[in-house]
Design a protein around this motif. Structure first.
Motif, PDB file in Angstrom:
ATOM      1  N   ILE A 284       5.527  -8.925  10.274  1.00 49.89           N
ATOM      2  CA  ILE A 284       4.870  -8.965   8.609  1.00 49.89           C
ATOM      3  C   ILE A 284       5.403  -7.580   8.287  1.00 49.89           C
ATOM      4  N   CYS A 285       6.063  -7.598   6.873  1.00 44.90           N
ATOM      5  CA  CYS A 285       6.236  -6.120   6.214  1.00 44.90           C
ATOM      6  C   CYS A 285       5.008  -5.672   5.716  1.00 44.90           C
ATOM      7  N   MET A 286       4.676  -4.370   5.969  1.00 48.81           N
ATOM      8  CA  MET A 286       3.487  -3.617   5.379  1.00 48.81           C
ATOM      9  C   MET A 286       4.235  -2.336   5.022  1.00 48.81           C
ATOM     10  N   THR A 287       3.939  -1.976   3.510  1.00 49.98           N
ATOM     11  CA  THR A 287       4.462  -0.885   2.965  1.00 49.98           C
ATOM     12  C   THR A 287       3.698   0.126   2.968  1.00 49.98           C
ATOM     13  N   LYS A 288       2.495   0.235   3.485  1.00 51.79           N
ATOM     14  CA  LYS A 288       1.514   1.298   3.569  1.00 51.79           C
ATOM     15  C   LYS A 288       1.073   1.530   4.946  1.00 51.79           C
ATOM     16  N   SER A 289       1.586   2.440   5.852  1.00 54.17           N
ATOM     17  CA  SER A 289       0.892   2.574   6.982  1.00 54.17           C
ATOM     18  C   SER A 289       1.316   4.010   7.641  1.00 54.17           C
ATOM     19  N   ASN A 290       0.326   4.354   8.334  1.00 49.96           N
ATOM     20  CA  ASN A 290       0.352   5.483   9.045  1.00 49.96           C
ATOM     21  C   ASN A 290       1.500   5.403  10.250  1.00 49.96           C
ATOM     22  N   PHE A 291       1.487   4.282  10.616  1.00 50.98           N
ATOM     23  CA  PHE A 291       2.291   4.074  12.194  1.00 50.98           C
ATOM     24  C   PHE A 291       3.511   3.152  11.606  1.00 50.98           C
ATOM     25  N   GLY A 292       4.472   3.094  12.447  1.00 53.35           N
ATOM     26  CA  GLY A 292       5.626   2.579  12.512  1.00 53.35           C
ATOM     27  C   GLY A 292       5.384   1.059  12.398  1.00 53.35           C
ATOM     28  N   GLY A 293       4.534   0.671  13.366  1.00 54.11           N
ATOM     29  CA  GLY A 293       4.368  -0.806  13.800  1.00 54.11           C
ATOM     30  C   GLY A 293       3.076  -0.863  14.467  1.00 54.11           C
ATOM     31  N   MET A 294       2.480  -2.126  14.478  1.00 51.47           N
ATOM     32  CA  MET A 294       1.221  -2.414  15.192  1.00 51.47           C
ATOM     33  C   MET A 294       1.360  -3.802  15.728  1.00 51.47           C
ATOM     34  N   GLU A 295       0.870  -4.033  17.052  1.00 54.38           N
ATOM     35  CA  GLU A 295       1.339  -5.129  17.552  1.00 54.38           C
ATOM     36  C   GLU A 295       0.042  -6.135  17.781  1.00 54.38           C
ATOM     37  N   THR A 301       3.025  -5.961  12.535  1.00 54.18           N
ATOM     38  CA  THR A 301       3.225  -5.608  11.282  1.00 54.18           C
ATOM     39  C   THR A 301       4.317  -4.259  11.436  1.00 54.18           C
ATOM     40  N   ILE A 302       5.143  -4.089  10.639  1.00 56.43           N
ATOM     41  CA  ILE A 302       6.058  -3.284  10.689  1.00 56.43           C
ATOM     42  C   ILE A 302       6.286  -2.525   9.269  1.00 56.43           C
ATOM     43  N   VAL A 303       6.476  -1.117   9.151  1.00 59.57           N
ATOM     44  CA  VAL A 303       6.599  -0.696   7.711  1.00 59.57           C
ATOM     45  C   VAL A 303       8.063  -1.159   7.187  1.00 59.57           C
ATOM     46  N   THR A 304       7.690  -1.540   5.709  1.00 57.28           N
ATOM     47  CA  THR A 304       8.922  -2.374   5.242  1.00 57.28           C
ATOM     48  C   THR A 304       9.881  -1.367   5.445  1.00 57.28           C
ATOM     49  N   ASP A 305       9.927  -0.104   5.176  1.00 62.66           N
ATOM     50  CA  ASP A 305      10.958   0.901   5.274  1.00 62.66           C
ATOM     51  C   ASP A 305      11.992   0.648   6.799  1.00 62.66           C
ATOM     52  N   ALA A 306      11.270   0.200   7.684  1.00 56.15           N
ATOM     53  CA  ALA A 306      12.075   0.084   8.903  1.00 56.15           C
ATOM     54  C   ALA A 306      12.398  -1.455   9.297  1.00 56.15           C
ATOM     55  N   ALA A 307      11.288  -2.176   8.767  1.00 56.27           N
ATOM     56  CA  ALA A 307      11.549  -3.790   9.064  1.00 56.27           C
ATOM     57  C   ALA A 307      12.592  -4.449   8.295  1.00 56.27           C
ATOM     58  N   LEU A 308      13.164  -4.089   7.195  1.00 51.29           N
ATOM     59  CA  LEU A 308      14.133  -4.422   6.432  1.00 51.29           C
ATOM     60  C   LEU A 308      15.419  -3.402   6.631  1.00 51.29           C
ATOM     61  N   GLU A 757      17.062   8.516 -10.808  1.00 54.80           N
ATOM     62  CA  GLU A 757      17.026   7.436 -11.740  1.00 54.80           C
ATOM     63  C   GLU A 757      17.311   5.863 -10.998  1.00 54.80           C
ATOM     64  N   ASP A 758      18.656   6.354 -10.024  1.00 52.72           N
ATOM     65  CA  ASP A 758      19.222   5.012  -9.162  1.00 52.72           C
ATOM     66  C   ASP A 758      18.260   4.736  -8.084  1.00 52.72           C
ATOM     67  N   TRP A 759      17.582   5.571  -7.417  1.00 55.07           N
ATOM     68  CA  TRP A 759      17.173   5.234  -6.152  1.00 55.07           C
ATOM     69  C   TRP A 759      15.438   4.955  -6.145  1.00 55.07           C
ATOM     70  N   HIS A 760      14.749   5.411  -7.150  1.00 55.22           N
ATOM     71  CA  HIS A 760      13.404   5.732  -7.104  1.00 55.22           C
ATOM     72  C   HIS A 760      12.709   4.304  -6.912  1.00 55.22           C
ATOM     73  N   VAL A 761      13.442   3.295  -7.728  1.00 52.88           N
ATOM     74  CA  VAL A 761      12.889   1.975  -7.730  1.00 52.88           C
ATOM     75  C   VAL A 761      12.946   1.373  -6.400  1.00 52.88           C
ATOM     76  N   HIS A 762      13.543   1.732  -5.318  1.00 57.81           N
ATOM     77  CA  HIS A 762      13.429   1.014  -4.088  1.00 57.81           C
ATOM     78  C   HIS A 762      12.743   2.043  -3.031  1.00 57.81           C
ATOM     79  N   LEU A 763      11.918   1.307  -2.459  1.00 58.66           N
ATOM     80  CA  LEU A 763      10.878   2.033  -1.410  1.00 58.66           C
ATOM     81  C   LEU A 763      11.830   2.822  -0.464  1.00 58.66           C
ATOM     82  N   SER A 764      12.868   2.630   0.000  1.00 59.31           N
ATOM     83  CA  SER A 764      13.638   3.462   1.243  1.00 59.31           C
ATOM     84  C   SER A 764      14.427   4.323   0.196  1.00 59.31           C
ATOM     85  N   GLY A 765      14.931   3.759  -0.794  1.00 57.25           N
ATOM     86  CA  GLY A 765      15.643   4.819  -1.630  1.00 57.25           C
ATOM     87  C   GLY A 765      15.194   5.882  -2.007  1.00 57.25           C
ATOM     88  N   TYR A 766      13.874   5.624  -2.447  1.00 57.13           N
ATOM     89  CA  TYR A 766      13.109   6.835  -3.046  1.00 57.13           C
ATOM     90  C   TYR A 766      12.729   7.770  -1.863  1.00 57.13           C
TER      91      TYR A 766
END
Length: 891
Positions: A284-295, A301-308, A757-766
């Motif tokens: 499950i993608c979670m956008t906000k977390s202090n950890f990379g993943g949780m079992e 749950t894995i932070v979206t930045d790393a899950a995709l 301007e190009d990247w801030h609309v994307h979680l990882s790009g920003y």
């Protein structure tokens, strides 16, 4: 015996003696969770059996509104009797008076009704995650370590393992309502939520978890996701459905991670003997977390930045995706089925799982590349365990105590402890290790285990006494500092004398040293490869009857133990020979690093000193050696700030200057060759169908880029811009952008604004853009960081962006140790503490070596720490106040 009447002040809020036996055996929870507007309502019927005669029970409950506590005959009993209770909010304790004395062995039921209030920035219990446009508020849970008590009252203890039935009610607009276990097909015959009777705007779903599970593994989520579904088929013929839940519109970016997951599930069964027992496994993608993943047992749950894996995914995150996906899946065995007894044993859950993750990575990538990466994490200058231990505050794997369980989630637990597992395998042998882990997971399946029980399994199968090994590695701060001297003697004898530098009053570590003798052709001398167990202050390893003198001894292969190692009588010629000839790739790189360190230390002592011609010649030979694998060449050619000699590790500004001097010397000598080697890689040329393709080649290209860009010339500016404009991958674009932001190129700020301007609309790009900003080394970098912080698009409650903007500066030694940088770090910790203490704590690690800083700098950092302690009270944020106070005490 006399009694000391002095008051004993507890150093830690929680100590081992606080985790006494539970008064009951928790057996089953029947939970009803209702997501209602701004609050989440929870009803929970606890089925339990008394272990001893009791009149009351105390449940953990934090920041809850307690509506009702009842005595009942079971979950179906709607007519419970009210029970007297007292809720102590300061102690997070709910004391419930039972209606009569409950005798040992007697089963009884208590039902609670409560409400919790999810937060935007307190990422524990149930919290508000980023909500997709047009969707109802997204909710997700994080229960490690004590998050369950923020949802409803519970025995929030690892030993309170029980089965669960969880029913979730929420608005019909949610696409998914999720919890642990299998979907109840009796109540949800179509495999999805059903409308709530008499209320079509609400939906209800029930999960049944028949496997006893610790409360910290509980998961509940109500959100809007798209689902990518697949399956794996075990050799037994059993099928497991795999679901990857992603933000709407992101399905394509989950296809590669799904392939990694499928490979991981079958690899774990093949190599670890574990078969997942449930019908469905979700990521499950979670956008906000202090950890990379949780079992969360069945619902990772894995932070979206790393899950995709998207166009903005860096190579480091592609590697991390491989690691975190198999890591969290392995936790279903190590952590869920077999669970640590108390938080003091958290290392068991994590270290073994990291070891499995490392094996998977070595099977998927060049093992030498993987091991070099692992040692990088050991030596990491901000959060690596060697750095933490050098500061003298922390380093024990099994802690004396803690003030907050998040303190246990650090490089000591995940990296140092994993090295202990690796050393254990080397000491007892691979077969005995396999037998020991099989015994461990068999004996404690569905139960709990502690550190002593874990080691007892390995002692039982190996016949070895591991007491010294366990005690020295787990229960003390520090690491071995091993040196070796070598000599060839007449008669074909080769003698290696090892010595451990030991603090007064300390015992030597028990450690494995992988050794082989190497001949002049770069081959291991037959019969000399072995694992030497070193457990004394001094010891000798002697090879007899050698036919001829070896060229050198290859020692501590693949960094076989955690600590530091030096070959005391190896001169530069020997190290150069080892760099060229050692069959062990790790040791080749390590030899080159030691040669570079000789040059570095000379510059630290005398910045005007000359660079060795022999070192420059060897560097050039490695640069021109086309037979080297790309990642190996990258490690050879990369010039770090971090010294091998850790006595200089806090000479931050001098280390920056020494690195730049070495890089400029290389650039001056080999500028044309560097550019030629750089251009020989077509941009994105190694990019293939797999996310793994080209990672090592891009790593080399980006090392070459740094060496070229160091001259800050018009030609290097042009090369950087060309690289950026032609880049086909995120790692290439970000490397070019960072190089640009460190240059004097006139278009630097304008290009960065276009990128925003190009990247801030994307979680990882920003996040990538923010990393590039904070990695800058021009005078305007702090102005730029403050400008980004003030932008409307920057959300300080988003941990991914906070880490990118703030922690990148924490490792930017050229700027963070200036007067502006020190003040910026202190001010940022103070402002961030009430919002995200985890990120603030990692930033505060910048100052952990205050006592080792040079005069002048030490006083400035001490003043900054005093300001933090004064501004962040213990009541406002105990973890930050305590961490800064600890640093000051040692200053």
């Amino acid at each position: 015996m006399g009694i000391d009447n002095k008051t004993v002040v507890r150093q830690f809020k929680y100590q081992r003696e606080d985790f006494g036996p539970l008064p009951v055996r928790l057996e089953h929870l029947t939970i009803y969770i209702n997501f209602a507007l701004e609050a989440v309502e929870a009803r929970n019927c606890l089925q339990m059996t008394a272990v001893k005669a009791i009149d009351e029970i105390r449940l953990d409950a934090r920041d809850l509104e307690i509506k009702k506590v009842e005595w009942c005959t079971g979950p179906e009993d709607d007519k419970g009797s009210p029970l007297a209770f007292e809720y102590d909010r300061e102690k997070n304790s709910l004391a419930i008076r039972l209606p009569r004395r409950i005798e040992a062995g007697e089963r009884f039921f208590v039902r609670t009704e409560s409400r919790c209030f999810p937060s935007d920035n307190l990422l524990e219990g149930i919290y508000k995650d980023t909500t997709p446009p047009g969707a109802p508020q997204q909710y997700i849970s994080q229960c490690q370590q004590w998050g369950f008590q923020r949802i409803m009252p519970i025995f929030d203890d690892c030993r309170a393992k029980c089965t669960m039935t969880t029913t979730i009610e929420a608005a019909a607009a949610y696409t998914h309502l999720i919890s642990n276990g299998n979907l109840s097909l009796k109540l949800n015959p179509e495999g999805k939520p059903v409308p709530k009777p008499n209320d079509a705007a609400r939906q209800v779903i029930t999960y049944e978890n028949p496997v006893p599970m610790a409360p910290y593994l509980f998961f509940v989520g109500a959100g809007t996701w798209e689902a990518l579904a697949d399956e794996v088929v075990y050799p037994s013929g059993r099928r497991v459905r795999l679901e990857y839940l992603v933000p709407p519109g992101s399905l394509e970016y989950a296809r590669m991670p799904m392939e990694i997951l499928k490979e991981s599930v079958l690899w774990v069964q093949k190599t670890q003997g574990y078969e997942y027992p449930f019908d469905t496994y979700r990521t499950i993608c979670m956008t906000k977390s202090n950890f990379g993943g949780m079992e969360n047992l069945g619902n990772t749950t894995i932070v979206t930045d790393a899950a995709l894996i998207t166009a903005h995914t860096l190579d480091t995150l592609i590697l991390y995706a491989h690691a975190v996906i198999v890591h969290e899946f392995e936790h279903n065995q190590c952590g869920s089925e077999t669970t640590m007894e108390t938080p003091f044993d958290v290392w068991l859950n994590e270290a073994y799982t990291v070891d499995v993750e490392r094996q998977f990575m070595a099977d998927n990538f060049d093992p030498a590349f993987v091991r070099l990466n692992q040692v990088e994490s050991i030596r990491a200058p901000l959060l690596g365990p060697l750095t933490i231990e050098d500061a003298g505050h922390f380093g024990r794997i099994v802690r004396d105590g803690f003030n907050d369980p998040e303190e246990l989630i650090d490089g000591v637990t995940y990296v140092k402890a994993a090295e202990v597992i690796r050393m254990l395998r080397l000491l007892i042998g691979a077969e005995a290790f396999k037998a020991g882990k099989t015994l461990y997971f068999t004996r404690y399946r569905f139960g709990n285990a502690n550190t002593d029980q874990f080691f007892a399994c390995f002692e039982e199968v190996s016949g070895m006494d591991l007491g010294e090994f366990k005690n020295e590695w787990l229960y003390r701060i520090g690491y071995p500092k091993v040196s070796a001297t070598t000599a060839y003697e007449d008669g074909g004898r080769y003698r290696i004398r090892f010595c451990q530098g030991i603090e007064e009053g300390k015992r030597p570590f028990v450690l494995p040293i992988c050794v082989a003798l190497v001949d002049g052709e770069g081959r291991d001398v037959k019969g000399t490869e072995r694992v030497f167990t070193f457990k004394e202050k001094e010891a000798e390893l002697v090879f007899e009857d050698l036919p001829s003198p070896p060229a050198f001894a290859s020692m501590n292969r693949d960094s076989s133990f955690y600590g530091t190692f030096s070959h005391a009588n190896a001169d530069p010629d020997t190290l150069a020979m080892q760099t060229r000839l050692d069959p062990n790739a790790y040791n080749r790189v390590d030899a080159m690093r030691k040669l570079t360190d000789i040059e570095r230390v000379r510059l630290l002592k005398d910045p005007a000193s000359m660079i060795s011609e022999a070192w420059l010649d060897l560097f050039g030979a490695l640069l021109s050696d086309d037979s080297l694998p790309a990642s190996l060449k990258a490690y050879f050619l990369r010039i770090d700030e971090q010294p091998i000699d850790r006595g200089y590790s806090t000479w931050y500004t001098e280390l920056v200057a020494a690195r730049e001097r070495l890089m400029k010397e290389v650039n001056a000598r080999y500028g044309k060759e560097l550019v030629s080697a750089f251009r020989n890689f077509g941009v994105g040329s190694a990019k293939g169908r797999s996310p793994k393709d080209g990672i090592e080649e891009r790593m080399l290209r980006n090392v070459l880029l740094e060496l070229i860009a160091i001259d800050d010339s018009l030609s290097s500016h042009s090369l950087i811009l060309d690289y950026f404009n032609a880049a086909a991958t995120a790692s290439e674009r970000v490397a070019a952008l960072i190089a640009l932001n460190r240059s004097s190129e006139p278009s630097r700020r304008a290009v960065l604004e276009e990128v925003y301007e190009d990247w801030h609309v994307h979680l990882s790009g920003y996040a990538n853009y923010l990393r590039a900003v904070s990695s800058g080394t021009r005078e305007d970098v702090f102005e730029m960081i403050e400008g980004e912080r003030r932008r409307e698009t920057f959300d300080i409650n988003q941990p991914t962006w906070c880490r990118a903007l703030f922690l990148s500066m924490a490792t930017n030694n050229k700027m963070v140790w200036t007067d502006k940088g020190i003040n910026w770090a202190a001010d940022t910790v103070i402002s961030l503490a009430p919002i995200n203490a985890t990120t603030a704590s990692r930033l505060l690690n910048t100052f952990q070596h205050v006592r080792s800083l040079k005069p002048g700098l030490r006083e400035k950092v001490t003043s900054a720490l005093e300001q933090i302690v004064k501004s962040v009270s213990e009541e406002a944020c105990a973890s930050i106040h305590g961490q800064a106070s600890a640093y000051l005490r040692r200053a």
